[in-house]
Design an enzyme around this catalytic site. Structure first.
Site, short mmCIF file in Angstrom:
data_model
loop_
_atom_site.label_atom_id
_atom_site.label_comp_id
_atom_site.label_asym_id
_atom_site.label_seq_id
_atom_site.Cartn_x
_atom_site.Cartn_y
_atom_site.Cartn_z
N TYR A 163 37.17 37.82 42.79
CA TYR A 163 37.41 36.40 42.95
C TYR A 163 37.63 36.07 44.42
CZ TYR A 163 38.65 36.61 37.97
OH TYR A 163 38.64 36.80 36.61
N HIS A 208 36.17 31.06 38.00
CA HIS A 208 35.50 32.20 37.37
C HIS A 208 35.14 33.17 38.48
CE1 HIS A 208 35.20 30.41 33.42
NE2 HIS A 208 34.82 29.28 33.99
N LYS A 245 27.24 35.59 37.39
CA LYS A 245 27.94 36.26 38.48
C LYS A 245 26.92 37.03 39.31
CE LYS A 245 32.00 36.76 35.54
NZ LYS A 245 32.34 35.39 35.73
#
Length: 180
Positions: A117, A125, A156
């Site tokens: 993160y 997210h 991602k």
């Protein structure tokens, strides 16, 4: 602040210590709370991974005991090496990403080593999934495709953290999907 080594985890029993540790950079998981947005929500013990515990001991932020004995960084690191496969590789990437200012959490539910993160869990997210590799290991194209599919389906970016254990250097390779 004091934690207790329990198998390959660190247990922070004192609630105030748990809040302080979590507040320092989203370390650990409070028992019974999945993703607290702030440390004030924590009203239970905190469980740290051994990697998190080793890092915090190295930084001088935490003391860890086992059977009443204080464990220093070197001893904890050796425990990690004996209890966790690939510990040296995982710890190297974890420490490097933390030193770069990222919040690093387990990525096991995504099939990765770490979910990374820029701000923190519960707030955003994780934009990145990281796989830690020894530069002398081999990875097949099918493995890369498998990692890529999971990272793409969860929106991602996939990053390989490739570690040279001889000199400690880490190279990062990011994969991105393109629509053509």
């Amino acid at each position: 602040m004091i934690g207790e080594l329990v198998k390959d985890k660190i247990l922070i029993k004192n609630i105030e210590d748990a809040r302080l540790i979590y507040k320092m950079g989203y370390y650990g998981k409070p028992i019974g709370i999945s993703k607290p947005k702030s440390a004030e929500e924590i009203n239970s013990e905190l469980i740290l991974s051994l990697i998190e515990g080793v890092y915090l001991v190295k930084k001088g932020k935490l003391e860890i005991v086992s059977n009443g004995e204080r464990l220093d960084f070197e001893r904890l690191y050796q425990i990690g090496v004996t209890q966790i496969p690939r510990f040296r590789i995982l710890y190297s990437v974890y420490e490097d990403l933390r030193e770069k200012g990222y919040v690093v959490r387990s990525g096991i539910k995504y099939g990765a080593d770490f979910a990374v993160y820029t701000i923190g869990p519960g707030i955003e997210h994780a934009p990145y999934l990281v796989i830690a590799l020894d530069e002398n290991s081999q990875i097949s194209s099918n493995e890369i495709l498998g990692f890529g599919r999971v990272s793409h389906s969860t929106r991602k970016e996939l990053i390989l953290g490739i570690v040279n254990l001889t000199n400690g250097k880490i190279r990062y390779i990011m994969f991105k999907w393109l629509k053509m």
